[in-house]
Every structure is written in structure tokens, then in C-alpha cells.
Design a protein around this motif. Sequence first.
Motif, PDB file in Angstrom:
ATOM      1  N   ILE A 123       0.825  -1.204   0.000  1.00  0.00           N
ATOM      2  CA  ILE A 123       0.000   0.000   0.000  1.00  0.00           C
ATOM      3  C   ILE A 123       0.862   1.259   0.000  1.00  0.00           C
ATOM      4  CG2 ILE A 123      -1.987  -1.077   1.103  1.00  0.00           C
ATOM      5  CD1 ILE A 123      -1.106   0.165   3.753  1.00  0.00           C
ATOM      6  N   TRP A 125       0.035   4.170   1.441  1.00  0.00           N
ATOM      7  CA  TRP A 125      -0.274   5.119   2.519  1.00  0.00           C
ATOM      8  C   TRP A 125       0.282   4.641   3.860  1.00  0.00           C
ATOM      9  CZ3 TRP A 125      -3.789   2.210  -0.149  1.00  0.00           C
ATOM     10  CH2 TRP A 125      -4.564   1.291   0.560  1.00  0.00           C
ATOM     11  N   HIS A 177      -5.187   4.216  -3.092  1.00  0.00           N
ATOM     12  CA  HIS A 177      -6.545   3.887  -2.681  1.00  0.00           C
ATOM     13  C   HIS A 177      -7.374   3.508  -3.908  1.00  0.00           C
ATOM     14  CE1 HIS A 177      -4.995   6.533   0.530  1.00  0.00           C
ATOM     15  NE2 HIS A 177      -5.722   5.781   1.330  1.00  0.00           N
ATOM     16  N   THR A 189     -10.723   8.222  -4.815  1.00  0.00           N
ATOM     17  CA  THR A 189     -10.890   8.410  -3.382  1.00  0.00           C
ATOM     18  C   THR A 189      -9.548   8.364  -2.678  1.00  0.00           C
ATOM     19  OG1 THR A 189     -12.044   7.578  -1.405  1.00  0.00           O
ATOM     20  CG2 THR A 189     -11.201   5.941  -2.950  1.00  0.00           C
ATOM     21  N   GLY A 190      -9.455   9.011  -1.531  1.00  0.00           N
ATOM     22  CA  GLY A 190      -8.231   8.987  -0.760  1.00  0.00           C
ATOM     23  C   GLY A 190      -7.185   9.952  -1.287  1.00  0.00           C
TER      24      GLY A 190
END
Length: 248
Positions: A123, A125, A177, A189-190
Motif C-alpha cells: 500500500i 499510505w 486507494h 478516493t483517498g
Amino acid sequence: MSKTVFLAGATGVIGSALVKLLVDEGYLVFGSTRREDKADYLRSLGAKPIVVDVFDRERLYEALIQIKPAAVVHQLTDLPRGLDPSQMEAAINRNARVRTEGTRNLIGAMLASGCESIVAQSIAWAYAPATKPYAEDAELDIKAEGLRQVSVGGIVALEQQVLNTPHIQGTVLRYGHLYGPGTGTDQPTGASPLHVEAAAYAALLALRLNARGVFNVAEDKAEVTSEKARRVLGWVPELRLPHVLSAQ
């Protein structure tokens, strides 16, 4: 080189898109699912279904030793559809186990089968707060607390195993995301959005080019920079499947 691939997590939102891409590219795809009732869905996409739980170490080893894949693509997660907030606390803990114990089992089965190549989902993030945009050499947020600590801990465990296990050549894709078919939202999104089909293409390109190391994969103007993926993989965020697939 053999074009036999074991795709772990083949019925997930990225896995479903990736199966089609791999089959169209000429790969022989063995796709894993925990559920027998999803086997026909994988067959409809052109994959050979393997019903196995990543925590069933004996069955997983048996499957990979029989298949002898040239490469493994690790797209396993255990998250609720649409990331339902009411289910996320339990899901974060389950997902961390997939990334720690599940990855360990998968890599062990790879080594037992003679396979040395893996492309794995991570990921984008999990970085520690610092100057943005984050590049791949930025530090991960290992000092996080609470549920974020659980998530980051799972990511650290996955990445260390993929990148540092002897005799394994590993690639880590730090996805943004997700949005698009099967994700629960059709809109970006995100802080680092990424269309699910563009995510699948990143895995295909990494596999095709035998690229190694860590790559951020997200759209422009995200909290991370994906310049390396553009330069090395030839990846761009506009990539989409020729036709829409729906994750089952």
C-alpha cells in the motif's frame, strides 16, 4: 521462460482484472480462491482454479510443488467489500495476518516448488509523515499507533519477506486507494487514488519486464510519486481493461 503463473487472490478486485490481462498475454494462470463456489468464475476468465487457503500450509505447498510456477503474484487481502467501516477493525487484524503469516507460507511454498519470482501487493499510505510526495525510499510509519500500527506492521513484514528472502527475486507494488469495479466506489478516493484496472496493469508490467524492487502506483497529484513506475515499468494511470470485468 515458462509463462505459468500462480495468482494468489485471483477473485479479489485486482485479481479478477489481472486474470484476464495475464490470460490475454499468453500466461497459463493458476488462480487461488478459498471458496469452491468461485472456481467456475475463475474458469470463465480463463484461469485454472486452485481452491486453497493461504493459512493451509500443507495444501499450499502441495499445490505449488505440483504447478511449478515461473512466478507468483500475491494479491491476497482480507477486507470487506467497500471497506465497510463497521467491519474494518477486525478486517485490519485479519489482513495483517495475511501479510505476515500468509506471505511466509506463500514464499515457503514458492521455494519448495523451485519458484524464485514474486510480485506482491502493498500500500502507498504507510509512509511516515514527511515532505510530500513520498518516493519509494521514504521511511514507513513504523512508529504508528493503534490500528495503523497493525496495518503498517503487516506491510513491513510482507515487504521484508518479498525483498529480503534469500533466493527470491521480489517486486513490491505500493498501490494507492482503489476505486472502480468491485471496490465500492466509482470515483477517485483517498489521498493517492488508483483505478483497480490500472493497478492490475502494474502487476502485469512488473511481471512482463521482470522488474525488481519497490514501486509506488497511484494517479498524478497523489501524496506519492509514481515516477519510478512510469519510467521503469512504462505504467500510466490511464490504463484500463478493454472491457469491464466485475469482481465476484
